[in-house]
Design a protein around this motif. Sequence first.
Motif, mmCIF file in Angstrom:
data_model
loop_
_atom_site.group_PDB
_atom_site.id
_atom_site.type_symbol
_atom_site.label_atom_id
_atom_site.label_comp_id
_atom_site.label_asym_id
_atom_site.label_seq_id
_atom_site.Cartn_x
_atom_site.Cartn_y
_atom_site.Cartn_z
ATOM 1 N N LEU A 1 -16.891 -34.268 -18.243
ATOM 2 C CA LEU A 1 -17.385 -32.917 -18.494
ATOM 3 C C LEU A 1 -17.795 -32.718 -19.948
ATOM 4 O O LEU A 1 -18.703 -31.927 -20.246
ATOM 5 N N GLY A 2 -17.149 -33.436 -20.892
ATOM 6 C CA GLY A 2 -17.514 -33.316 -22.299
ATOM 7 C C GLY A 2 -18.932 -33.787 -22.549
ATOM 8 O O GLY A 2 -19.636 -33.253 -23.407
ATOM 9 N N PRO B 1 -22.024 -30.738 -23.334
ATOM 10 C CA PRO B 1 -21.677 -31.013 -24.733
ATOM 11 C C PRO B 1 -21.585 -29.769 -25.599
ATOM 12 O O PRO B 1 -20.811 -29.723 -26.544
ATOM 13 N N GLU B 2 -22.374 -28.709 -25.286
ATOM 14 C CA GLU B 2 -22.332 -27.528 -26.136
ATOM 15 C C GLU B 2 -20.973 -26.869 -26.123
ATOM 16 O O GLU B 2 -20.536 -26.275 -27.089
ATOM 17 N N ALA B 3 -20.254 -26.988 -25.002
ATOM 18 C CA ALA B 3 -18.955 -26.331 -24.886
ATOM 19 C C ALA B 3 -17.862 -27.059 -25.630
ATOM 20 O O ALA B 3 -16.773 -26.547 -25.787
ATOM 21 N N THR B 4 -18.147 -28.310 -26.116
ATOM 22 C CA THR B 4 -17.134 -29.038 -26.871
ATOM 23 C C THR B 4 -17.153 -28.665 -28.330
ATOM 24 O O THR B 4 -16.256 -29.024 -29.076
ATOM 25 N N VAL C 1 -14.641 -18.638 -7.133
ATOM 26 C CA VAL C 1 -14.587 -20.060 -6.777
ATOM 27 C C VAL C 1 -13.609 -20.758 -7.706
ATOM 28 O O VAL C 1 -13.162 -20.181 -8.704
ATOM 29 N N GLN C 2 -13.285 -22.023 -7.378
ATOM 30 C CA GLN C 2 -12.340 -22.791 -8.174
ATOM 31 C C GLN C 2 -13.068 -23.693 -9.178
ATOM 32 O O GLN C 2 -14.059 -24.341 -8.844
ATOM 33 N N ALA C 3 -12.558 -23.695 -10.392
ATOM 34 C CA ALA C 3 -13.048 -24.613 -11.425
ATOM 35 C C ALA C 3 -11.989 -25.698 -11.597
ATOM 36 O O ALA C 3 -10.811 -25.407 -11.863
ATOM 37 N N TRP C 4 -12.400 -26.957 -11.451
ATOM 38 C CA TRP C 4 -11.455 -28.066 -11.447
ATOM 39 C C TRP C 4 -11.358 -28.689 -12.832
ATOM 40 O O TRP C 4 -12.341 -28.747 -13.566
ATOM 41 N N PRO C 5 -10.155 -29.169 -13.200
ATOM 42 C CA PRO C 5 -9.957 -29.697 -14.545
ATOM 43 C C PRO C 5 -10.772 -30.961 -14.812
ATOM 44 O O PRO C 5 -11.142 -31.699 -13.899
ATOM 45 N N ALA C 6 -11.011 -31.223 -16.107
ATOM 46 C CA ALA C 6 -11.832 -32.358 -16.521
ATOM 47 C C ALA C 6 -11.245 -33.678 -16.037
ATOM 48 O O ALA C 6 -11.973 -34.597 -15.649
ATOM 49 N N GLY C 7 -9.911 -33.794 -16.047
ATOM 50 C CA GLY C 7 -9.266 -35.027 -15.614
ATOM 51 C C GLY C 7 -9.556 -35.352 -14.161
ATOM 52 O O GLY C 7 -9.728 -36.522 -13.791
ATOM 53 N N ALA C 8 -9.612 -34.330 -13.317
ATOM 54 C CA ALA C 8 -9.887 -34.539 -11.903
ATOM 55 C C ALA C 8 -11.304 -35.060 -11.700
ATOM 56 O O ALA C 8 -11.543 -35.971 -10.905
#
Length: 243
Positions: A231-232, A236-239, A215-222
């Motif tokens: 998304l941040g 939060p754990e991924a930041t 599947v496609q993962a879309w960028p945070a800006g989108a």
Amino acid sequence: MSNLMNLRGADAADTMTSKELLDLINEERKLFGESEVRHNQFVERCNDELEGEHYKNFVVTNPNGTTSEVLELNLDQCMLVSMRESKGVRRSVQAKLKAKQGPALPGTYAEALRVLADQVEEAHRIEAERDEAIRTKALIGSKREASAMAKASAATREATRLKDALGFNAHHATIKAVKSATGIDYGRNWRKLKAWCTANGKSSIAVPDQTYGEVQAWPAGAWLATFAINLGELFPEATMQPA
């Protein structure tokens, strides 16, 4: 203990019960960071070590109504049994047994000074060995703690890497991941995400999916521009930066 003492004869100063010897040994084992030995196990050890030796054994009634076998050993037999202990415990126990036995009286003043000096040196040596055993145990504990922390840090880094690979992070996210976090299904609006990417020179990334294969993962800006999803804040754990 008085019941045990009543079992012993007039030469009690030259003998010890297995209970008294075990109390002495366990005291030293504890100081050297070793686990204590139970009396029934210790009696089995004594019987094995002293096979063929002559010694007395008795059956005594404990306060809880059970019975135990108790041995009466001379000091030489106590020395033999103590040989099964580790070096530090053995030396300390045998030094106390020798003190109980009592040294031969020195014949001269010079001999008396030598005996006293030997006793002081022995006491210092035993104390140094005990301190070293305690220090070594503490060092091993520190190394184990450091190893556990390193493994935990590595696990954190691996979890972050897997989230990145599966589109479940603060930089890219799949529609499925966002739905799991928010409860809202944006599947019918994926074209809006794609339109933002086209307009802004960005692209989605393909990530593995158990249902669809990929599947496609879309960028945070989108996600932020199209649906006001940060998304941040969502992941939060991924930041967090890996240690």
